[in-house]
Design a protein around this motif. Structure first.
Motif, PDB file in Angstrom:
ATOM      1  N   VAL A   1       0.859  -1.189   0.000  1.00  0.00           N
ATOM      2  CA  VAL A   1       0.000   0.000   0.000  1.00  0.00           C
ATOM      3  C   VAL A   1       0.891   1.233   0.000  1.00  0.00           C
ATOM      4  O   VAL A   1       1.873   1.300   0.745  1.00  0.00           O
ATOM      5  CB  VAL A   1      -0.920   0.040   1.243  1.00  0.00           C
TER       6      VAL A   1
ATOM      7  N   ALA B   1      -1.747  -0.706  -4.176  1.00  0.00           N
ATOM      8  CA  ALA B   1      -2.913  -0.101  -3.532  1.00  0.00           C
ATOM      9  C   ALA B   1      -2.548   1.322  -3.113  1.00  0.00           C
ATOM     10  O   ALA B   1      -1.403   1.590  -2.763  1.00  0.00           O
ATOM     11  CB  ALA B   1      -3.328  -0.930  -2.317  1.00  0.00           C
TER      12      ALA B   1
ATOM     13  N   VAL C   1      -3.677   5.083  -1.025  1.00  0.00           N
ATOM     14  CA  VAL C   1      -4.486   5.934  -0.142  1.00  0.00           C
ATOM     15  C   VAL C   1      -3.905   7.336  -0.247  1.00  0.00           C
ATOM     16  O   VAL C   1      -2.674   7.501  -0.291  1.00  0.00           O
ATOM     17  CB  VAL C   1      -4.422   5.447   1.329  1.00  0.00           C
TER      18      VAL C   1
ATOM     19  N   VAL D   1     -10.616   6.161  -4.720  1.00  0.00           N
ATOM     20  CA  VAL D   1      -9.501   6.072  -3.758  1.00  0.00           C
ATOM     21  C   VAL D   1      -9.862   6.859  -2.489  1.00  0.00           C
ATOM     22  O   VAL D   1     -10.496   7.907  -2.550  1.00  0.00           O
ATOM     23  CB  VAL D   1      -8.185   6.600  -4.391  1.00  0.00           C
TER      24      VAL D   1
ATOM     25  N   ALA E   1      -7.646  -0.556   1.894  1.00  0.00           N
ATOM     26  CA  ALA E   1      -7.067  -0.574   0.539  1.00  0.00           C
ATOM     27  C   ALA E   1      -6.324  -1.882   0.291  1.00  0.00           C
ATOM     28  O   ALA E   1      -6.380  -2.448  -0.813  1.00  0.00           O
ATOM     29  CB  ALA E   1      -6.130   0.619   0.358  1.00  0.00           C
TER      30      ALA E   1
ATOM     31  N   TRP F   1      -7.166  -4.606  -2.640  1.00  0.00           N
ATOM     32  CA  TRP F   1      -6.041  -4.957  -3.529  1.00  0.00           C
ATOM     33  C   TRP F   1      -5.853  -6.479  -3.607  1.00  0.00           C
ATOM     34  O   TRP F   1      -5.459  -7.017  -4.635  1.00  0.00           O
ATOM     35  CB  TRP F   1      -4.800  -4.271  -2.963  1.00  0.00           C
TER      36      TRP F   1
ATOM     37  N   THR G   1      -8.280   0.914  -6.226  1.00  0.00           N
ATOM     38  CA  THR G   1      -7.167   0.012  -6.553  1.00  0.00           C
ATOM     39  C   THR G   1      -6.958  -0.031  -8.066  1.00  0.00           C
ATOM     40  O   THR G   1      -7.914   0.102  -8.826  1.00  0.00           O
ATOM     41  CB  THR G   1      -7.441  -1.407  -6.005  1.00  0.00           C
TER      42      THR G   1
END
Length: 448
Positions: free
Chosen positions: A266, A294, A296, A329, A352, A356, A432
């Motif tokens: 991530v 992934a 954020v 997202v 996330a 993913w 994702t």
């Protein structure tokens, strides 16, 4: 059982970081001709011919006052030796055994840890005299090696097989990134507050911070736990536009940030809420998406703009418009300095990672395909309609789907975008990256 640990040690500039990169299979360590580029211990998970272990790259061993930076680096290296199951002791075969090698060979011997002696930079037979000289260290037979060119890898594998603790067959074939610490990289423009945020997360001043952009020069990996979940955090040097990069070491640091993205599961893209969505931010998101990680988005320094009503809604709409490739997202307002929003950020990170890693059954995907194509049929090409017959998910991390049918190579990009967005909506895959492979039937009699 925890993975065994292998520490790479030796005096500065013998090629430890190059060996580390060779083992991990990614360029995670900065490599430069200047000694002392590696300042912190760096760890990576290795799957090497059936062996699974954690490797630690250390700063070069130098005799120095314990209070100096060099002394603190040496203490980190000593700690790595004591924690290791096996030590790879590296010398420069071309330079031969130098007086500085002797006291540290003695230190490794005293630790009582199995040692594999590597005479590096011996490519093409160069430095063989130095390799034979290494017998004098009393650490056993040296392996003539070239970390840069991959020579001697077979001999190293054999030596590690003998030296490492026995591993269960299941454990040996397990992906070292399996059910372990979640790897999270914090990226963004210089001075977006990445190191301040990580210090707040850890509850200690683990990283250098300051008003000057570019203090973090290396991609640093830190172990952390959040609500019982193990996290490995990566702070990266701020990624600035290449045109503004003059210093060679900073160029290495920027590409080190890119490697941290590849290493992460991530990626937290940290924006400065006072100046969000600059062109460079969009470029970094493109990189994260193209690497299939992934994502954020953290809006840092939110305390400075929190009094502006409607700003968060506006920024989330901007995100949808500017970043359609990661539609949905999570966008999380926070303040690393004030310690606000970290819990919400981590909830988004865990969410996330779950998206993913999501797998969807083939029957559900084909039910979706039937509905999506009847609602919006594929176009016709040369009077013949494109037909999508079957779909399946071929892998996760990120979700990757394969579509089978006729003339799929002629499917317009607008239609593949429609399918990706429909997949995202139907199976709840916000934010994702989604991969779509189109497989056209090779049967010449298949006229669909």
């Amino acid at each position: 059982m925890d993975m065994p640990t292998v520490a790479i040690v030796g005096r500065p500039n013998v090629g430890k970081s190059t060996l580390f990169n060779r083992l991990v299979g990614k360029k995670l360590a900065l490599v430069d001709d200047r000694p002392g580029v590696t300042r912190d211990r760096r760890e990576g998970d290795v799957a090497f011919g059936g062996l699974v272990f954690r490797v630690i790259d250390t700063a070069g061993l130098e005799e120095a006052d314990a209070e100096s930076l060099t002394g603190r680096m040496r203490m980190q290296t000593e700690a790595a030796i004591l924690a290791a199951d096996v030590v790879l002791f590296v010398i420069d075969a071309r330079a031969g055994v130098l007086p500085a090698d002797q006291p540290f060979a003695e230190q490794v011997r005293r630790a009582g840890v199995p040692v594999i002696l590597i005479a590096n930079k011996a490519e093409g037979g160069a430095g063989m005299a130095g390799a034979y000289e290494a017998f004098s260290l009393g650490l056993g037979d040296p392996i003539p090696f070239s970390a840069e060119h991959g020579e001697g890898v077979g001999e190293l594998h054999t030596a590690l097989m003998e030296a490492l603790p026995a591993q269960d067959e299941d454990e040996a074939v397990e992906d070292p990134t399996g059910d372990r610490a979640l790897r999270v990289a914090i990226v963004g423009r210089p001075n977006a507050g990445k190191s301040t945020l990580i210090n707040t997360m850890l509850g200690e001043d683990r990283l250098l911070v300051g008003p000057e952009a570019g203090i973090t020069r290396d991609s640093i990996s830190l172990d952390w736990e959040w609500r019982g979940r193990r996290i490995k955090l990566h702070d990266t040097a701020g990624m600035r536009r290449r045109a503004r990069i003059d210093d060679k070491l900073e160029k290495l640091a920027v590409s080190d940030g890119l490697r941290a993205v590849r290493f992460a599961e991530v990626v937290v893209m940290l924006l400065d809420a006072t100046i969000p969505f600059e062109k460079q931010d969009l470029t970094i998101v493109d990189l994260v998406e193209s690497e299939g990680r992934a994502l954020v988005i953290g809006l840092n320094k939110w305390d400075l703009v929190a009094d502006q009503p409607g700003l968060l809604k506006e920024l989330r709409e901007d995100c949808t418009r500017l970043l359609p490739q990661v539609r949905g997202v999570a966008v999380v307002p926070l303040s690393g300095l004030a310690g606000q929003g970290v819990d919400k950020l981590m909830q988004a990170v865990i969410g996330a990672a779950e998206v993913w890693d999501r797998r969807i059954s083939t029957s559900r995907i084909n039910d979706w395909l039937s509905e999506a194509t009847s609602r919006n049929p594929p176009p016709a090409v040369s009077g013949r309609r494109i037909k999508i017959r079957y779909a399946t998910q071929v892998k996760s991390r990120p979700p990757h789907f394969a579509l089978f049918g006729n003339q799929l190579d002629a499917l317009p990009k607008s239609y593949t975008r429609y399918l990706v967005n429909a997949l995202r909506e139907a199976f709840d895959l916000p934010g994702t990256p989604i991969r779509l492979s189109l497989r056209t039937s090779q049967n010449p009699f298949d006229k669909g």
